[in-house]
Design an enzyme around this catalytic site. Structure first.
Site, PDB file in Angstrom:
ATOM      1  N   LEU A 166      -4.601   6.694 -11.096  1.00  0.00           N
ATOM      2  CA  LEU A 166      -5.266   7.960 -10.774  1.00  0.00           C
ATOM      3  C   LEU A 166      -4.297   8.954 -10.148  1.00  0.00           C
ATOM      4  O   LEU A 166      -4.386  10.159 -10.396  1.00  0.00           O
ATOM      5  CB  LEU A 166      -6.452   7.711  -9.847  1.00  0.00           C
ATOM      6  CG  LEU A 166      -7.658   7.050 -10.521  1.00  0.00           C
ATOM      7  CD1 LEU A 166      -8.633   6.532  -9.468  1.00  0.00           C
ATOM      8  CD2 LEU A 166      -8.357   8.032 -11.460  1.00  0.00           C
ATOM      9  N   LYS A 167      -3.353   8.466  -9.346  1.00  0.00           N
ATOM     10  CA  LYS A 167      -2.401   9.367  -8.692  1.00  0.00           C
ATOM     11  C   LYS A 167      -1.503  10.060  -9.714  1.00  0.00           C
ATOM     12  O   LYS A 167      -1.278  11.279  -9.639  1.00  0.00           O
ATOM     13  CB  LYS A 167      -1.553   8.617  -7.670  1.00  0.00           C
ATOM     14  CG  LYS A 167      -0.454   9.470  -7.022  1.00  0.00           C
ATOM     15  CD  LYS A 167      -1.022  10.713  -6.338  1.00  0.00           C
ATOM     16  CE  LYS A 167       0.039  11.758  -6.056  1.00  0.00           C
ATOM     17  NZ  LYS A 167       1.084  11.323  -5.128  1.00  0.00           N
ATOM     18  N   VAL A 168      -0.971   9.317 -10.693  1.00  0.00           N
ATOM     19  CA  VAL A 168      -0.108   9.981 -11.670  1.00  0.00           C
ATOM     20  C   VAL A 168      -0.924  10.922 -12.554  1.00  0.00           C
ATOM     21  O   VAL A 168      -0.413  11.937 -13.027  1.00  0.00           O
ATOM     22  CB  VAL A 168       0.710   8.977 -12.518  1.00  0.00           C
ATOM     23  CG1 VAL A 168       1.657   8.183 -11.620  1.00  0.00           C
ATOM     24  CG2 VAL A 168      -0.166   8.053 -13.335  1.00  0.00           C
TER      25      VAL A 168
END
Length: 313
Positions: A166-168
């Site tokens: 989710l962060k990338v």
């Protein structure tokens, strides 16, 4: 609880500062001795190496620039891990690597939790950044008291690896937005529209975004220093592209972003600030994308408060 923090760079140093500011017994380590000395002067203790830190601390947090750096550090810590020891990965990294290293931690009886952050260095500095927490629920709850000092909004995303994915994704979306804003600002300048007015028009419209309300200001002021470099953009977009390739998703925008950022790196340097990508369009058009009245650095004015967990649905 004694907490260790490895990686005192642009984001890590600010996150570690939030722990220190909130009275956490903190040990620090970084390859840059000057950064360590600064924290020691503020009340932290120094560790010679990651292994010694894991021996001395119950929780060790890593915030490092690459999967390879995380691997090197965790490899040194593994022999000193066991029940009662926790590794918190706060780097933006490869989900497969987090899962692999987490499995090694699990064989020792220790806990592994990934906690990448989103929201910019200025919010990391005030404890108001958002945190994605991936891992077993018991592990997330174990570190939740620390997360409440480190960030404002905390989302348990699922098993280990989910937070990194989710962060990338969010960094991919932010980069798409940055590049589209560069095109929008330059096109309005070419069309004879005042850029300060353009900024406000975007801000109050359906076209606004977090990236616009932060990075557009740094572009217009001429600062172009968002504390995030092109090599980090390339790492994150590359990780997002890897996820798409693994899932058989034929992305069209992502490869173009990689090409644009690669050109920016050739022009301005591998570690140039990401906001300098506007200069490609300035050079192509001969236009100056500047306006008076915008800040040269971002400051978070939201009061610091204890973080809270965001629930889905």
């Amino acid at each position: 609880m004694k907490v260790g923090f490895i990686g005192l760079g642009n984001v890590g140093g600010k996150l570690a500062g939030s722990l220190l500011r909130n009275g956490i017994d903190l040990m620090v380590h970084d390859l840059d001795a000057a950064l360590v000395e600064g924290f020691v002067a503020r009340g932290a203790t120094a560790s010679e190496d990651p292994g010694a830190m894991m021996r001395a601390c119950q929780v060790v947090i890593t915030c490092l620039p690459s999967p390879a750096a995380s691997d090197a550090v965790v490899t040194q810590m593994i022999p000193h891990m066991g029940p009662g020891k926790t590794w918190m990965e706060m780097s933006t990294t490869d989900a497969d690597e987090v899962i692999r290293l987490g499995a090694q931690v699990a064989t020792t009886g220790g806990l592994a939790v990934e906690c990448p952050v989103s929201g910019g260095c200025h919010r990391a500095d005030t404890g108001n950044i958002s945190i994605f927490a991936g891992g077993e629920r018991a592990g997330v709850e174990h570190v939740l008291p620390l997360l409440r000092h480190l960030g404002r909004r905390i989302l348990h995303t699922g098993p280990l690896g989910s937070a990194s994915k989710l962060k990338v994704m969010t960094n991919y979306l932010a980069t798409v937005n940055l590049l589209s804003l560069c095109e929008a600002l330059t096109t309005m300048k070419a069309a004879g529209i005042d850029l300060a007015t353009t900024y406000e028009a975007i801000r109050i419209s359906s076209g606004t975004s977090f990236v616009h309300e932060t990075e557009s200001q740094l572009i217009l002021s001429g600062s172009r220093d968002v504390n995030f470099t092109m090599d980090l953009v390339q790492k994150d977009i590359g990780l997002f592209q890897k996820l798409a390739d693994q899932g058989g998703v034929p992305l069209e925008i992502s490869p173009l972003i990689i090409d644009i950022m690669s050109d920016g790196q050739r022009r301005y340097g591998i570690r140039a600030q990401s906001d300098r990508i506007i200069e490609r369009l300035e050079e192509a058009t001969g236009l100056s994308i500047l306006a008076d009245g915008f800040p040269t650095e971002l400051v978070d004015t939201e009061p610091e408060e204890p973080g809270y967990e965001v629930t889905r649905g």
